[in-house]
Write a protein that holds these residues in place. Structure first.
Motif, short mmCIF file in Angstrom:
data_model
loop_
_atom_site.label_atom_id
_atom_site.label_comp_id
_atom_site.label_asym_id
_atom_site.label_seq_id
_atom_site.Cartn_x
_atom_site.Cartn_y
_atom_site.Cartn_z
N ALA A 257 3.71 -10.57 -3.16
CA ALA A 257 2.28 -10.28 -3.12
C ALA A 257 1.98 -9.00 -3.88
O ALA A 257 2.74 -8.03 -3.84
N VAL A 258 0.87 -8.99 -4.59
CA VAL A 258 0.42 -7.83 -5.36
C VAL A 258 -0.75 -7.19 -4.62
O VAL A 258 -1.71 -7.88 -4.26
N HIS A 259 -0.66 -5.92 -4.36
CA HIS A 259 -1.73 -5.20 -3.68
C HIS A 259 -2.48 -4.34 -4.71
O HIS A 259 -1.87 -3.66 -5.51
N LYS A 260 -3.79 -4.39 -4.61
CA LYS A 260 -4.65 -3.66 -5.55
C LYS A 260 -5.51 -2.68 -4.77
O LYS A 260 -6.16 -3.05 -3.80
N LEU A 261 -5.50 -1.42 -5.18
CA LEU A 261 -6.32 -0.40 -4.55
C LEU A 261 -7.54 -0.14 -5.41
O LEU A 261 -7.43 0.08 -6.61
#
Length: 161
Positions: A2-6
């Protein structure tokens, strides 16, 4: 994986302020006095001027912090005139230095504006118009108008702290 984006859009939000351009031929202390009188504020000269390019140009700054309304008022000159020596060689043995008056601007996009009044607070358009109308009542001021600071290329020059 999973890729987390802030998302940091609101973290670096610029402080909002009203910027009013003033056209007049008065000295800085005189315009500060008149603004104090007509707007009911208390602008005082800061001990140090705004300095650019290693003292090539300096601009006077007046400030008042209104703790009641959480507002900071700044009056800053836009024009600085300095006498510089221009070296010329006319084909002789010695160089001749001619004094020349050079003009610098704090905000080059508005070279005709003599002073800027910066009000750091979130005012509505009607409140901004109220300030401009009060300023236009001063007989020594030729004209005053709101400037959209977001359109300025040199808006970083308006940071006084």
């Amino acid at each position: 994986m999973a890729v987390h984006k802030l998302v940091l859009d609101n973290l670096f939000e610029e402080s909002s302020y009203t910027l009013i351009g003033l056209h007049c031929t008065l000295e800085d202390y005189r315009i500060a006095y008149l603004l104090n009188r007509y707007l009911g504020i208390n602008l005082l000269r800061k001990p140090l001027d705004l300095d650019f390019n290693n003292s090539m140009s300096s601009y006077s700054v007046f400030e008042w912090k209104d703790n009641k309304h959480l507002t900071t008022w700044n009056l800053v000159s836009n024009i600085c005139k300095r006498e510089v020596d221009l070296k010329r060689n006319y084909g002789s043995l010695f160089e001749i230095q001619d004094p020349v008056i050079k003009t610098y601007n704090l905000i080059p996009e508005y070279k005709q504006v003599n002073y800027f009044l910066k009000i750091e607070n979130e005012y509505t358009d009607s409140r901004e118009k109220y300030f401009v109308n009060r300023i236009l009542r001063i007989p020594q001021i030729v004209t005053a108008y709101c400037i959209d600071a977001n359109q300025l290329k040199s808006k970083n020059n308006l940071i006084f702290s």
